[in-house]
Design a protein around this motif. Structure first.
Motif, short mmCIF file in Angstrom:
data_model
loop_
_atom_site.label_atom_id
_atom_site.label_comp_id
_atom_site.label_asym_id
_atom_site.label_seq_id
_atom_site.Cartn_x
_atom_site.Cartn_y
_atom_site.Cartn_z
N GLU A 118 0.84 -1.20 0.00
CA GLU A 118 0.00 0.00 0.00
C GLU A 118 0.87 1.26 0.00
OE1 GLU A 118 -2.54 -0.25 3.44
OE2 GLU A 118 -3.68 -1.95 2.62
N LEU A 119 1.94 1.24 0.79
CA LEU A 119 2.85 2.39 0.85
C LEU A 119 3.57 2.60 -0.48
CD1 LEU A 119 4.20 1.85 4.46
CD2 LEU A 119 2.69 3.69 3.70
N VAL A 120 3.82 1.51 -1.20
CA VAL A 120 4.41 1.63 -2.55
C VAL A 120 3.39 2.28 -3.49
CG1 VAL A 120 5.22 0.31 -4.56
CG2 VAL A 120 6.06 -0.27 -2.27
N LYS A 121 2.15 1.82 -3.45
CA LYS A 121 1.11 2.39 -4.30
C LYS A 121 0.87 3.86 -4.00
CE LYS A 121 -1.35 -1.92 -5.11
NZ LYS A 121 -2.54 -2.72 -4.80
N GLU A 122 1.06 4.26 -2.75
CA GLU A 122 0.86 5.65 -2.33
C GLU A 122 2.11 6.51 -2.57
OE1 GLU A 122 -0.34 5.40 1.77
OE2 GLU A 122 -2.00 4.07 1.27
N ASP A 123 3.14 5.91 -3.17
CA ASP A 123 4.41 6.61 -3.45
C ASP A 123 5.16 7.07 -2.20
OD1 ASP A 123 4.50 6.25 -6.18
OD2 ASP A 123 3.46 8.13 -6.63
N LYS A 124 4.96 6.39 -1.09
CA LYS A 124 5.74 6.69 0.11
C LYS A 124 7.00 5.85 0.14
CE LYS A 124 1.82 8.24 2.80
NZ LYS A 124 1.03 8.10 4.01
#
Length: 128
Positions: free
Chosen positions: A112-118
């Motif tokens: 999820e953090l990858v998808k959110e560009d974090k």
């Protein structure tokens, strides 16, 4: 404590920016002839200026709590260098038997953090 004397000395003198991991608390308490409860402030602990410490229990099996922990790790610089899933599992001390749910939640929240560009996924997880 089952840690090198040099490591403990460097940590105690403030040369390292890390803190003891929670899984080290039992050995630390034993070394000090304390209980683990002695290492933790009471729920109504006063910082000296009237500010009270709020205790909050987090569960790494809870996605919201895992997110809080991972976002803190991002902010703290843990992901400034690429970290593999295995390194992160070990860092969170969920590489033990019976921690399968926590590992699944970790993987899901990392994605999820990858998808959110974090985070970016490139030879491990890396802060964007």
């Amino acid at each position: 404590m089952k840690l090198s004397r040099g490591y403990v000395a460097m940590m105690e003198r403030g040369y390292l920016s890390t803190q003891y991991n929670t899984h080290e608390y039992p050995n630390l308490a034993k070394a000090l002839d304390w209980t683990v409860a002695d290492l933790l402030p009471p729920a109504d602990w006063d910082l000296g200026d009237g500010t009270k410490v709020e205790k909050k229990v987090l569960s790494l099996a809870n996605p919201e709590d895992m997110r809080l922990v991972l976002e803190g790790m991002i902010e703290d610089g843990y992901f400034d260098e690429p970290k593999s899933l295995l390194e992160t599992v070990k860092h969170l001390y969920i590489d033990r038997e019976g921690k399968e749910m926590e590992r699944q939640v970790l993987e899901r929240v990392l994605e999820e953090l990858v998808k959110e560009d974090k985070l970016q996924k490139k030879e491990g997880y890396l802060k964007k």
